[in-house]
Design an enzyme around this catalytic site. Structure first.
Site, PDB file in Angstrom:
ATOM      1  N   SER A 200      -2.832  -0.283   1.178  1.00 28.95           N
ATOM      2  CA  SER A 200      -2.428   0.725   2.158  1.00 28.95           C
ATOM      3  C   SER A 200      -1.042   0.415   2.695  1.00 28.95           C
ATOM      4  O   SER A 200      -0.543  -0.703   2.572  1.00 28.95           O
ATOM      5  CB  SER A 200      -3.411   0.751   3.328  1.00 28.95           C
ATOM      6  N   CYS A 201      -0.482   1.410   3.352  1.00 32.07           N
ATOM      7  CA  CYS A 201       0.811   1.316   4.021  1.00 32.07           C
ATOM      8  C   CYS A 201       0.885   0.047   4.853  1.00 32.07           C
ATOM      9  O   CYS A 201      -0.059  -0.219   5.594  1.00 32.07           O
ATOM     10  CB  CYS A 201       0.993   2.526   4.926  1.00 32.07           C
ATOM     11  N   PRO A 202       1.923  -0.763   4.807  1.00 34.95           N
ATOM     12  CA  PRO A 202       3.165  -0.512   4.078  1.00 34.95           C
ATOM     13  C   PRO A 202       3.261  -1.266   2.746  1.00 34.95           C
ATOM     14  O   PRO A 202       4.331  -1.314   2.152  1.00 34.95           O
ATOM     15  CB  PRO A 202       4.221  -1.083   5.046  1.00 34.95           C
ATOM     16  N   LEU A 203       2.139  -1.866   2.290  1.00 33.33           N
ATOM     17  CA  LEU A 203       2.232  -2.769   1.132  1.00 33.33           C
ATOM     18  C   LEU A 203       2.770  -2.129  -0.156  1.00 33.33           C
ATOM     19  O   LEU A 203       3.573  -2.762  -0.851  1.00 33.33           O
ATOM     20  CB  LEU A 203       0.876  -3.448   0.874  1.00 33.33           C
TER      21      LEU A 203
END
Lengths: 80, 157
Positions: free
Chosen positions: A17-20
């Site tokens: 998920s964000c920000p990965l």
């Protein structure tokens, strides 16, 4: 199909998920040479818009986006 | 073209509120923005040594926090509720592939984000410079203002 795009490196960001997905894409693109292409696969629906914003801001080019089966596949050319 | 600049003041130290500064900072760095985070008051907990993964969240005073069942405010104050809420949030984050606070902190350091701990609040809370993680700088309001005055984005979280 994307048989016409030569991929130099692939990043599997599925399940992240964000920000990965963005952070990992940045790292992977940095490892490329100029004009080389990174293929990134994500499952985060937010990554579709995020990747476009990231590419615009960093000056890299998204050659193509494929969507289907719950995944998003980006072909990113290192132009910056 | 010169990079854009962003500063964030991180003033909260609960698990939920530690995320926004670190998510925005690491993403900004990935978008070629020069980032500074100024940790003050409870935000210091994020940059205390071996503390990033010990931050907690409580439903107390936060009626918006989703819980498996409706929990009366008085019950939220019982011992164990904070640990339960924290474990619940951590497991939700993990399930959705969200990085931990420690991972984001490591990524922030790796991408050259400048981390400044507020010396005044450290003194008030009795924290020594050696209590903070490696790579943190120390300063006060003027240190932040000097950077913020030239920044394109300044956020208080």
């Amino acid at each position: 199909m994307s048989a016409d795009i030569k991929v130099d490196s692939t990043l599997d960001a599925k399940g992240l998920s964000c920000p990965l997905p963005i952070l990992k894409t940045k790292k992977a693109v940095e490892a490329l040479g100029k004009d080389q292409v990174l293929k990134v696969v994500t499952t985060d629906p937010g990554s579709k818009n995020d990747m476009a914003s990231w590419a615009k801001r960093t000056g890299n080019e998204i050659l193509k986006v494929e969507e289907g089966g719950g995944t998003f596949t980006f072909f990113i050319k290192k132009t910056a | 073209m010169a990079n854009k600049k962003m500063t964030i003041i991180a003033s909260k130290g609960s698990l939920d509120m530690a995320y926004p500064p670190l998510i925005l900072a690491t993403t900004a760095a990935a978008m070629d923005v020069d980032v500074t985070i100024f940790f003050t008051f409870y935000g210091l907990e994020i940059v205390k040594k071996n503390n990033a993964d010990s931050l907690k969240v409580t439903p107390l005073g936060n009626p918006a926090m989703p819980m498996p069942m409706p929990i009366p405010t008085l019950v939220s104050s019982l011992p164990g509720m904070e640990s339960m809420a924290t474990a619940m949030m951590k497991s939700m984050f993990k399930k959705h592939g969200v990085a931990t606070i420690q991972q984001l902190l490591d990524l922030a350091k790796e991408s050259g984000i400048k981390l400044i701990a507020c010396q005044m609040t450290m003194d008030v809370m009795g924290y020594k410079q050696s209590d903070m993680i490696e790579g943190v700088e120390f300063g006060g309001a003027a240190s932040w203002l000097d950077i913020a005055a030239d920044a394109d984005i300044n956020l208080f979280i």
